[in-house]
Scaffold this motif. Sequence first.
Motif, mmCIF file in Angstrom:
data_model
loop_
_atom_site.group_PDB
_atom_site.id
_atom_site.type_symbol
_atom_site.label_atom_id
_atom_site.label_comp_id
_atom_site.label_asym_id
_atom_site.label_seq_id
_atom_site.Cartn_x
_atom_site.Cartn_y
_atom_site.Cartn_z
ATOM 1 N N THR A 24 -6.265 9.787 -9.169
ATOM 2 C CA THR A 24 -4.952 9.582 -9.796
ATOM 3 C C THR A 24 -5.197 8.949 -11.162
ATOM 4 O O THR A 24 -6.052 8.070 -11.282
ATOM 5 C CB THR A 24 -4.101 8.624 -8.928
ATOM 6 N N ALA A 32 -5.585 4.951 -6.726
ATOM 7 C CA ALA A 32 -6.404 5.818 -5.862
ATOM 8 C C ALA A 32 -7.292 6.722 -6.712
ATOM 9 O O ALA A 32 -6.900 7.113 -7.822
ATOM 10 C CB ALA A 32 -5.487 6.672 -4.995
ATOM 11 N N LEU A 70 0.847 -1.207 0.000
ATOM 12 C CA LEU A 70 0.000 0.000 0.000
ATOM 13 C C LEU A 70 0.876 1.248 0.000
ATOM 14 O O LEU A 70 1.789 1.366 0.812
ATOM 15 C CB LEU A 70 -0.870 0.019 1.251
ATOM 16 N N TRP A 71 0.600 2.164 -0.926
ATOM 17 C CA TRP A 71 1.244 3.479 -0.939
ATOM 18 C C TRP A 71 0.097 4.483 -0.909
ATOM 19 O O TRP A 71 -0.513 4.759 -1.940
ATOM 20 C CB TRP A 71 2.088 3.626 -2.212
ATOM 21 N N GLY A 72 -0.238 4.947 0.275
ATOM 22 C CA GLY A 72 -1.455 5.735 0.457
ATOM 23 C C GLY A 72 -2.629 4.861 0.033
ATOM 24 O O GLY A 72 -2.768 3.732 0.507
ATOM 25 N N ALA A 73 -3.439 5.358 -0.882
ATOM 26 C CA ALA A 73 -4.570 4.542 -1.349
ATOM 27 C C ALA A 73 -4.216 3.802 -2.644
ATOM 28 O O ALA A 73 -5.078 3.173 -3.256
ATOM 29 C CB ALA A 73 -5.786 5.436 -1.549
ATOM 30 N N ASN A 74 -2.950 3.899 -3.071
ATOM 31 C CA ASN A 74 -2.527 3.143 -4.264
ATOM 32 C C ASN A 74 -1.989 1.783 -3.851
ATOM 33 O O ASN A 74 -1.426 1.645 -2.773
ATOM 34 C CB ASN A 74 -1.423 3.909 -5.003
ATOM 35 N N ARG A 75 -2.166 0.817 -4.731
ATOM 36 C CA ARG A 75 -1.673 -0.535 -4.446
ATOM 37 C C ARG A 75 -0.586 -0.896 -5.453
ATOM 38 O O ARG A 75 -0.782 -0.740 -6.656
ATOM 39 C CB ARG A 75 -2.819 -1.548 -4.546
ATOM 40 N N HIS A 89 7.563 6.385 -4.758
ATOM 41 C CA HIS A 89 7.653 5.477 -3.616
ATOM 42 C C HIS A 89 8.529 4.289 -4.020
ATOM 43 O O HIS A 89 8.365 3.753 -5.114
ATOM 44 C CB HIS A 89 6.242 5.007 -3.262
ATOM 45 N N THR A 107 3.242 8.267 -9.746
ATOM 46 C CA THR A 107 1.860 8.514 -10.192
ATOM 47 C C THR A 107 1.910 9.317 -11.481
ATOM 48 O O THR A 107 2.871 10.046 -11.739
ATOM 49 C CB THR A 107 1.046 9.322 -9.155
ATOM 50 N N GLU A 163 5.822 13.189 -5.921
ATOM 51 C CA GLU A 163 6.332 12.139 -5.035
ATOM 52 C C GLU A 163 6.471 10.808 -5.781
ATOM 53 O O GLU A 163 5.780 10.571 -6.756
ATOM 54 C CB GLU A 163 5.338 11.883 -3.892
#
Length: 494
Positions: free
Chosen positions: A331, A328, A39-44, A379, A292, A377
């Motif tokens: 995005t 997310a 999980l990266w915030g609400a991104n998978r 990740h 992103t 940003e």
Amino acid sequence: MIGAGPAGLTAAFELAQTGLNPLVLEASPHIGGISRTHLWGANRIDIGGHRFFTKSADVQRLWAEMMDEPMLQVPRLSRIFYRDKFYQYPLQIPNTVGNLGLFESFLMFASYVRMRLQPELPEDSFQSWVRNRFGDRLYRTFFKTYTEKVWGIPCTEIRADWAAQRIHGLSFFTAVLNALRNSGKVKSLIKTFDYPRLGPGMLWESCARKIEKLGGRVVTNARATRIHHESGRATAVEVEHEGKTHTLRCGEVISSMPISTLVKNLSPAAPPMVLEAACGLRYRDFLIVALTCRKPDIFPDNWIYIHSPEVRVGRIQNFRNWSPDMVAEGTGTVLGMEYFCSRGDDLWTKSDADLVELAKSEISNLGLAEKSDLGLEGHVIRELNAYPVYDAEYRPHVDSLRAYFHGFSNLQTVGRNGMHRYNNQDHSMLAGHHAALRLLGRPELDPWEVNTERSYYEEQVLSSDKKHSATEILASEKAPPSPKEEISNLKSQI
Ligand SMILES: Cc1cc2nc3c(=O)[nH]c(=O)nc-3n(C[C@H](O)[C@H](O)[C@H](O)COP(=O)(O)OP(=O)(O)OC[C@H]3O[C@@H](n4cnc5c(N)ncnc54)[C@H](O)[C@@H]3O)c2cc1C
């Protein structure tokens, strides 16, 4: 079970269904091993992009039992990017010849004929295996750069086994035949594969919940640090958990931790020859830089292989094209820039900020995204031991370790690093499944026999419709299917 990846969780799942209470120890905070979803915030983020594909009916059954919802059927498109051009994969004649030009295509054919007339012997390296089947020029264009990016060693040092396992059944002629068949039929290139809506971790998290519901336990942040043994039996496992060391007595152990670490953790110590074999195994590490992108439709592929030698990135994932629910809200898409590396090398030791900068400039230099479309940003996820290396010495080392562990009556080693084998999830699952059933009294099922060669694997497909789930095995207790049942099983397979 040591390790909550596909191998350990599958073994625990099968055992829990028979009424046993397996304990799974997982060193990391995550469930799913390399097949987890990060999980990266609400991104998978999927650690590499995991296509679900199997020829085994057992694995199909397990996926259905473990998941709470059906998997998505994802259309597949993956192309090769080389010298600013996209090559359809599998190859298409007009696209390939158009990109290469008639003259280069002719040279490729001539180089293939030359290698057929004068094959390189002995055929023991990846380079000789591929050149003998495809010719030198095709090898240099479509195999060498990418393979060397993945393994970080020259193709002459990679064993032919790896090529035989991954490119089995393909030659210049079959490639051309396939290409002819595919030409003009773009649809046939876009096959589908299964994928959980929220990435592969969705399956493994659901599996862990089911194991616990059935009375088993899956404990994260629990690293097995020592395995005590006596007279060919594991007697206890030492575990570090929340700053304390616990010693757990054990009846049976199924380990999916790297086999080299398992050997080093044995107490009393393994014989020097065995330790030497363990120390000789090498791994390739991996990192993925997630970025992103404002635009959702940046390219149509699920992933692109980057053969261009001028950049370090090996593959680029586009997670929206795997499942829109990986991304997310608000995005466009999330890209996964994959770098193959080795701990301590210049890539591995770069700071996260530098890696994000590198990823951004490489994708824009390749012309695949505008820097202005990328989020500020990024990740970074680092994965140690992502690939067991098939170098010139690995085979005798693995053979020695396999022979040594056969001397244990209650300690089985399974999985990708557990057997130092280039497994996909389904192979690791089958190894875990075999280990569980072996423990329940099916000595003929040997995890080491999974994913050895294609012919064996295809036999597996036929035999897997027999009663193989742990509960069925216990229920039927060795009542073999009648010849009539066998025939009807085979008919349903056909
Ligand atoms: C880039 C990439 C792409 C891939 N793509 C695909 C694909 O498209 N399709 C596919 O099917 N497969 C794919 N795979 C392969 C797949 O990820 C593996 O086959 C699978 O995860 C192996 O499962 P495993 O249980 O054997 O090992 P792992 O997933 O490695 O799990 C082992 C677990 O053991 C834990 N562990 C290690 N040491 C200890 C210890 N001392 N104590 C406790 N726990 C420990 C680890 O933390 C880990 O969670 C891919 C792999 C990579 C690297």
